[in-house]
Design an enzyme around this catalytic site. Structure first.
Site, PDB file in Angstrom:
ATOM      1  CB  THR A 172      -2.168  -1.639   4.819  1.00 60.63           C
ATOM      2  OG1 THR A 172      -1.180  -1.902   3.824  1.00 60.63           O
ATOM      3  CG2 THR A 172      -2.244  -2.843   5.748  1.00 60.63           C
ATOM      4  CE  LYS A 202       1.704  -4.389   4.151  1.00 57.65           C
ATOM      5  NZ  LYS A 202       1.249  -3.074   3.668  1.00 57.65           N
ATOM      6  CE  LYS A 252      -3.116   0.972   8.393  1.00 57.73           C
ATOM      7  NZ  LYS A 252      -2.886   1.692   7.126  1.00 57.73           N
TER       8      LYS A 252
END
Length: 262
Positions: free
Chosen positions: A63, A138, A213
């Site tokens: 990711t 995502k 994150k």
């Protein structure tokens, strides 16, 4: 070294370096912490694009930022490779059960080649569009998740203050307009959903650091694209404070403890 040893013990072959591993491989799957690591592993002096055979299919399940994903994909195409970005959702439970969701960006041909591989690890595989769109999906999804977990946590904290039983709130909200995944599948208070981390002292399935994150990636993307994401920014701020309080390794649903004040 520990991860390599565990993988080897499970029946895999170990290599001395990333270059050793990709030599002779027809499909390569990577999952790395950040965009800079993906760039280095693929494009660096000892990068795997240079070591792999022409036509190799690369699946990057990291990711990372959209720009890095698109830069590496462009380099892979120029080198005669196939590549997709395929970040995942589902946490450690989904990985163990083979029920992950893959959000995929890349050309149609590369997606078609990768789908049988992804189906061995996931239950839902969605082609989100061109290179980088898997990453876009995502970070948008996880911005929703971070915001909704804070909202559900705030509701339970307020319910406690008002003398409303937690189970009663769950019974109502899980069947009405407050229903969401953070409520019905990953409930942040013990009891209503026995499988949620709240019932095991918020042992991580998806850490607060990992959520932070993704929320930071979403904010970087929002800034770059000019999108207004005020709740996303607020969620990033709250998770940053939670992680900095010493809870970075705790499950992200433990944010309720920070909101409650302990």
């Amino acid at each position: 070294a520990t991860s390599v040893a565990a993988f080897f013990a499970a029946g895999a072959k170990a290599g001395g370096s990333a270059k050793d591993v990709v030599a002779g491989a027809s499909v390569v799957v990577t999952m790395l912490p950040a965009g800079k690591h993906v760039r280095e592993v693929y494009l660096g002096a000892n990068g795997i694009l240079a070591a792999a055979a022409r036509g190799t299919l690369f699946i990057d399940s990291s990711t990372i930022d959209v720009e890095s994903a698109r830069t590496v994909a462009k380099a892979a195409e120029a080198a005669g490779m196939q590549m997709i970005d395929a970040p995942v959702s589902g946490g450690t439970g989904g990985a163990a059960a083979g029920t992950l969701t893959f959000m995929v960006g890349g050309p149609d041909a590369a997606f078609a080649a990768a789908k049988p591989v992804l189906e061995q690890m996931g239950k839902t595989i969605v082609h989100a569009g061109a290179a980088g769109n898997g990453q876009a999906a995502k970070i948008c999804n996880n911005m929703i998740l971070g915001i909704s977990m804070i909202a559900v946590s705030e509701a339970f904290v307020l319910a406690d203050k008002l003398g409303l039983d937690r189970q009663k709130l769950f019974d109502i909200s899980s069947k009405s307009s407050g229903q969401c995944w953070s409520m019905t599948t990953y409930c942040p208070v013990p009891g209503p959903v026995p499988t949620s981390p709240a019932n095991r002292d918020y042992q991580a399935g998806f850490t607060a650091a990992m959520m932070l994150k993704d929320l930071k990636l979403a904010q970087e993307a929002a800034k770059a694209s000019g999108a207004k994401t005020e709740l996303g920014a607020g969620a990033a701020r709250i998770y940053s404070q939670y992680a900095e309080s010493g809870e970075a390794g705790r499950d992200f649903s433990g944010i309720i403890r920070y909101i409650r004040g302990g």
